[in-house]
Write a protein that holds these residues in place. Structure first.
Motif, PDB file in Angstrom:
ATOM      1  N   UNK A 139      40.409  27.809  30.806  1.00 10.64           N
ATOM      2  CA  UNK A 139      41.608  28.564  29.896  1.00 10.64           C
ATOM      3  C   UNK A 139      40.525  29.198  28.606  1.00 10.64           C
ATOM      4  N   UNK A 140      39.597  29.862  28.963  1.00 13.81           N
ATOM      5  CA  UNK A 140      38.788  30.511  27.417  1.00 13.81           C
ATOM      6  C   UNK A 140      38.038  32.176  28.167  1.00 13.81           C
ATOM      7  N   UNK A 141      38.846  31.757  30.197  1.00 18.23           N
ATOM      8  CA  UNK A 141      38.208  33.004  30.230  1.00 18.23           C
ATOM      9  C   UNK A 141      38.220  32.968  32.104  1.00 18.23           C
ATOM     10  N   UNK A 142      36.618  33.609  32.629  1.00 21.12           N
ATOM     11  CA  UNK A 142      36.342  33.671  33.432  1.00 21.12           C
ATOM     12  C   UNK A 142      34.688  34.137  34.138  1.00 21.12           C
ATOM     13  N   UNK A 157      35.884  40.722  30.009  1.00 15.02           N
ATOM     14  CA  UNK A 157      37.148  42.566  30.656  1.00 15.02           C
ATOM     15  C   UNK A 157      38.313  41.180  29.045  1.00 15.02           C
ATOM     16  N   UNK A 158      39.110  42.231  29.457  1.00 13.30           N
ATOM     17  CA  UNK A 158      40.036  42.541  28.881  1.00 13.30           C
ATOM     18  C   UNK A 158      41.185  42.114  29.450  1.00 13.30           C
ATOM     19  N   UNK A 159      40.924  41.135  29.949  1.00  9.41           N
ATOM     20  CA  UNK A 159      42.367  40.373  30.498  1.00  9.41           C
ATOM     21  C   UNK A 159      43.367  40.253  29.510  1.00  9.41           C
ATOM     22  N   UNK A 160      44.486  39.848  30.447  1.00 11.33           N
ATOM     23  CA  UNK A 160      45.640  39.931  30.435  1.00 11.33           C
ATOM     24  C   UNK A 160      46.634  39.104  29.546  1.00 11.33           C
ATOM     25  N   UNK A 161      45.278  37.603  29.258  1.00 11.15           N
ATOM     26  CA  UNK A 161      44.918  35.979  28.737  1.00 11.15           C
ATOM     27  C   UNK A 161      43.783  36.260  28.849  1.00 11.15           C
ATOM     28  N   UNK A 162      42.956  34.434  28.380  1.00 17.23           N
ATOM     29  CA  UNK A 162      42.129  33.859  28.680  1.00 17.23           C
ATOM     30  C   UNK A 162      41.896  33.000  29.034  1.00 17.23           C
ATOM     31  N   UNK A 163      43.556  32.518  29.338  1.00 21.29           N
ATOM     32  CA  UNK A 163      43.849  31.422  30.611  1.00 21.29           C
ATOM     33  C   UNK A 163      43.996  32.140  31.253  1.00 21.29           C
ATOM     34  N   UNK A 164      43.436  31.717  32.811  1.00 21.80           N
ATOM     35  CA  UNK A 164      43.261  31.881  33.923  1.00 21.80           C
ATOM     36  C   UNK A 164      43.526  30.350  34.436  1.00 21.80           C
ATOM     37  N   UNK A 173      37.221  42.988  49.440  1.00 19.47           N
ATOM     38  CA  UNK A 173      37.120  42.002  48.332  1.00 19.47           C
ATOM     39  C   UNK A 173      37.502  42.361  46.821  1.00 19.47           C
ATOM     40  N   UNK A 174      38.149  42.597  46.216  1.00 14.31           N
ATOM     41  CA  UNK A 174      38.304  42.638  45.338  1.00 14.31           C
ATOM     42  C   UNK A 174      38.234  41.553  44.709  1.00 14.31           C
ATOM     43  N   UNK A 175      38.430  40.858  43.313  1.00 11.85           N
ATOM     44  CA  UNK A 175      38.235  39.843  42.995  1.00 11.85           C
ATOM     45  C   UNK A 175      39.990  39.868  41.896  1.00 11.85           C
ATOM     46  N   UNK A 176      41.171  39.023  42.256  1.00 10.36           N
ATOM     47  CA  UNK A 176      42.096  38.641  41.490  1.00 10.36           C
ATOM     48  C   UNK A 176      42.350  37.393  40.710  1.00 10.36           C
ATOM     49  N   UNK A 177      42.406  37.806  38.984  1.00 11.30           N
ATOM     50  CA  UNK A 177      43.016  36.796  38.720  1.00 11.30           C
ATOM     51  C   UNK A 177      44.132  36.710  37.690  1.00 11.30           C
ATOM     52  N   UNK A 178      44.704  35.665  37.950  1.00  8.66           N
ATOM     53  CA  UNK A 178      45.869  35.227  37.859  1.00  8.66           C
ATOM     54  C   UNK A 178      45.381  34.523  36.367  1.00  8.66           C
ATOM     55  N   UNK A 179      45.865  35.007  34.945  1.00  9.33           N
ATOM     56  CA  UNK A 179      46.598  34.619  33.587  1.00  9.33           C
ATOM     57  C   UNK A 179      47.946  33.985  33.061  1.00  9.33           C
ATOM     58  N   UNK A 180      48.072  33.210  32.204  1.00  6.52           N
ATOM     59  CA  UNK A 180      49.611  32.971  31.767  1.00  6.52           C
ATOM     60  C   UNK A 180      50.312  33.821  32.068  1.00  6.52           C
ATOM     61  N   UNK A 182      49.967  37.504  33.065  1.00  7.80           N
ATOM     62  CA  UNK A 182      49.959  38.592  33.917  1.00  7.80           C
ATOM     63  C   UNK A 182      48.336  38.469  34.608  1.00  7.80           C
ATOM     64  N   UNK A 183      48.148  39.500  35.477  1.00 11.18           N
ATOM     65  CA  UNK A 183      46.802  39.713  36.727  1.00 11.18           C
ATOM     66  C   UNK A 183      46.229  40.327  35.957  1.00 11.18           C
ATOM     67  N   UNK A 184      45.229  40.662  36.353  1.00  9.86           N
ATOM     68  CA  UNK A 184      44.130  41.372  36.317  1.00  9.86           C
ATOM     69  C   UNK A 184      43.255  41.568  37.966  1.00  9.86           C
TER      70      UNK A 184
END
Length: 369
Positions: A139-142, A157-164, A173-180, A182-184
């Protein structure tokens, strides 16, 4: 501990009633005949406060020394939920907790292999990249964990939100990060943020799954969104899933998406995004997690318990008894010849020979045992 194994495979066909009332399809692999007492209680001390990380995209994190075990028992409000489970290439099982750490166990025996304190207490998602590194969404990033050294590196990283909320490795092989918010997409090898999708339809990327074409499906607050992993652009938005909030996703053996919402379980075809089926036996049940086992039986975690069902006709084989909590958050089938389950009150494993759950003493609320 001694282990007894036997192999087996096959689709869900003739059902055999087990002594707990659980029916399991096909020839099921037998699991270890362990008892609850056979799994030793583990030292899972609370974690100290977060310390600042060195600046940089992947900066080593300094973790405070955990307090003595005796202090943990004196603390109130300990959260035992297990929202994430990840089997790694070596066969070990990684466990995401809300107690300021992730842990690695031997799923055959339940024995602790490593405890890795994190700078945030809440781990919501886990993923393993192509070279075996473990990524944890908090809940504070990756953060990233090297399983050889257990070193933790924080990401700036400048994620859409720090809440992953969710993590998914795509076919490249890329990592998709879902936040509250949006996506990165992140390159695990280069440690670089490749793209972001801040205007995601449905806003919150609660869960993710890949279809057979390699496209990313995202469960959101308003349904499903299909994303092209090459361009990062939305391809299709599905808003007619009953219950709206998609909380669980699994790709079925026939290539369809199985979708869990607060109103039940549904089937969507990735080719056109159509809801083609509602599983009647799950009508009105709040579905939180989904997983297919090697025999194509579907394990369904709900707000009120864990069941297995035949995906071909929707018949419920039975409900799993003996779990530390009824709210089922994560499922890892075919792991150490068992099905491992994360619940609101802790971790358990399910024997496919008896169909009964056994709480893991080191990761479960003592009050639930």
């Amino acid at each position: 501990m001694s282990a007894q194994k036997s192999g087996g495979s096959g689709k869900v066909t003739e059902m055999t009633r087990l002594k707990t009332g659980l029916l399991v399809g096909g020839a099921i692999a037998a699991t270890l005949g362990m008892t609850a007492d056979a799994i030793a209680a583990l030292d899972l001390s609370a974690i100290g406060p977060r310390q600042s990380a060195t600046p940089g995209d992947l900066a080593p994190v300094a973790i405070a020394t955990p307090p003595a075990p005796a202090l943990l028992s004196q603390r109130v409000g300990v959260d035992y939920r297990i929202p994430a489970l990840q089997k790694d290439f070596t066969g070990s099982l990684w466990i995401g907790t809300w107690r300021g750490e992730i842990a690695r166990i031997n799923p055959e025996t339940g024995q602790l292999q490593a405890r890795v304190p994190l700078p945030d207490r809440t781990v919501q998602a886990l993923a393993q990249d192509r070279v075996g590194r473990i990524w944890a969404g908090t809940y504070s990033g990756l953060v990233r964990v090297d399983p050889r050294t257990n070193q933790v590196t924080a990401t700036n990283f400048s994620l859409p939100s720090s809440q992953v909320l969710s993590l998914q490795i795509d076919t490249r092989g890329f990592l998709w990060v879902g936040t509250d918010q949006g996506l990165a997409m992140v390159s695990p090898d280069q440690g670089l943020l490749m793209t972001t999708l801040r205007g995601l339809s449905g806003v919150s990327a609660k869960v993710m799954e890949l279809d057979n074409a390699g496209h990313l499906w995202v469960g959101t607050l308003t349904g499903l969104t299909q994303v092209n992993t090459a361009s990062g652009a939305e391809m299709r938005v599905v808003r007619n899933v009953p219950g709206n909030i998609v909380q669980a996703l699994a790709l079925g053996p026939q290539g369809n998406l199985w979708v869990g919402t607060p109103q039940g379980l549904f089937v969507v075809t990735p080719e056109n995004g159509q809801v083609v089926r509602q599983v009647g036996s799950m009508f009105g049940r709040n579905v939180l997690s989904l997983a297919f086992d090697p025999n194509q039986a579907l394990w369904v975690g709900t707000e009120s318990g864990l069941v297995t069902l035949n995906p071909y006709n929707g018949e419920i084989f039975g409900e799993i008894l003996g779990l530390p909590g009824r709210q089922t958050l994560a499922i890892s089938p075919d792991t150490g010849n068992k099905v491992w389950v994360g619940t609101r009150e802790g971790l358990a494993w399910v024997s496919t020979t008896t169909g009964r759950g056994v709480p893991h003493g080191g990761f479960s609320n003592p009050g639930s045992l």
